[in-house]
Every structure is written in structure tokens, then in C-alpha cells.
Design an enzyme around this catalytic site. Sequence first.
Site, mmCIF file in Angstrom:
data_model
loop_
_atom_site.group_PDB
_atom_site.id
_atom_site.type_symbol
_atom_site.label_atom_id
_atom_site.label_comp_id
_atom_site.label_asym_id
_atom_site.label_seq_id
_atom_site.Cartn_x
_atom_site.Cartn_y
_atom_site.Cartn_z
ATOM 1 N N GLY A 17 0.624 -1.245 -0.169
ATOM 2 C CA GLY A 17 -0.165 -0.086 -0.070
ATOM 3 C C GLY A 17 0.828 1.289 -0.043
ATOM 4 N N ASP A 37 8.287 -3.751 8.542
ATOM 5 C CA ASP A 37 6.724 -4.084 8.596
ATOM 6 C C ASP A 37 6.891 -5.485 9.408
ATOM 7 O OD1 ASP A 37 4.435 -3.588 6.440
ATOM 8 O OD2 ASP A 37 4.251 -5.516 7.238
ATOM 9 N N TYR A 159 -10.470 4.013 15.179
ATOM 10 C CA TYR A 159 -9.449 4.463 14.079
ATOM 11 C C TYR A 159 -9.622 6.043 13.941
ATOM 12 C CZ TYR A 159 -7.674 5.011 9.211
ATOM 13 O OH TYR A 159 -6.882 5.553 8.473
#
Length: 255
Positions: A17, A37, A159
Site C-alpha cells: 500500500g 513491517d 480509528y
Amino acid sequence: MPLLEDHIAVVTGAASGIGRAIAAGYAREGAQVALVDVNAKAAEEAAQEIREAGGRAASFALDVTKREDCIAIAKRVAAQLGPVSILVNNAGINRRNPFTAEPTSVFKDWDDIIAINLNGTFNVTHAFLDALRATKGRIVNIGSIQSFMHVRTPNSPAYTTSKHGVLGFTRALAAELGKYGVRVNAIGPGLIETPLNAQVRANDPDLIKIFMDHTPLGRAGKPEDIVGPAIFLASDLSSYVTGSIVMADGGYRTI
């Protein structure tokens, strides 16, 4: 001359992404990139793509919620690559359970999202702080349109809270670290087509329509749409910019 030549950049959430696109963009501009990551295999695949294209990249496995591991990675990057001068805090997750959902899922959403999106940004930044102060570095945090609002779609309030927190953290650090020559800014993406939202995009066209009806440019963004702002904020082109957020949302907040 490449805009990021002689820089060493760390990008979290770099296996896919937005993070993957930023890492590749930084490498094209001459930076040596550390792709960080939790998915070690995918991070190494992304790093290999950069190397095959002529760039310089290495991968590192990291769960940003683990503070001691962040400190260890900062030491490994310094030993393997050198002093870091750019940090991109991109690692993040989202879920779409409302606050009124079954309590167990609500509690888990809150714990997981805050741990990664907000605490993870804190953990990684603190781990690299000494290096960034020494290099008069640049920090780029990935916020969101939800750094300002709770969008009119099914969405976890955790979020929105986390992305408000990322923007607040950005401004607080900009105020504190400016005296060391460290600039701290954020990018606010709108709907960007990434693996994070692939299932929602495939299965919920009504949700996507809500976004598109609210976006003057009339399309969802691509990860590459975030690369330009990320290069700008990491480069000397933005030498007098700190404490700001560059919105890359197709105009979402104008309507």
C-alpha cells in the site's frame, strides 16, 4: 540531483500500500530505505523490487506495538545502514465495527487500533529520536481525513480517535523538536485503494459511492498519489514547513 540523495529513510508498514509506494518513491529520489513491517516476507519482496530497479533498500521485521523491539530495530538500522534522517510512520490498521457493536469486538478494536496506529507511532519515533536529532531529520506521519472528522460510513471510532491523535502528536513534536532542526509533518489521505480496504471496496459499492459523492476529483486515490507529498515533506523543498498536514484526499474536506 535527486531530492533525497544522502538520506537514510525508515518507512513503517512498508510491505504494501502507501508505505510500499513511499519507500519506492524515496529510493527513486536517491534515499537508502529501510522497509519496516510486521510481514517480514512481504517487506523483503518490496525491498528486492527496489534493489532490482537500481535503488538501495533493506527490510526489517517489526511489530510497532512492542517498544523494546522498536529500540532494537533502531540500533540495527544504525549499524547496518547508518544515521537515519527521515522517518515515515505509516503502519496502521482499520476496522469497521461501530461503538454499539458487540462489546468484545469493540474492546478489541480499541486496543488493537490504538496500539498500532497511535502507540506504534510513538514507539517508533522515540526509538529513532536520537538519530533524528543528530541529523536534523524529518518525520512524516500518516494521518487521515479522519484526523479531522468521523466520515459518514461504517467505521470504528477507535480509528478516528487514533488519527486525531496522530495529528496532535505531529503538532506537539513539531513544537518541541523545532529547536533541534527536526521538522515534523503529516499527510492526510482520503480513500486510497490499498490492500487494507480491498475487501470493503469489493463488497460494499454503496460505501464507495458515499466517498465518491464527497470527492470533487471523482475518483479514489492510488498509493502513488501519496508519494509526491511524502517526498516534498522529507526533502529540502519543505525546509520551512513543520507542524502541518498535507491533505491528499481528492478534495474530500471541501464538501
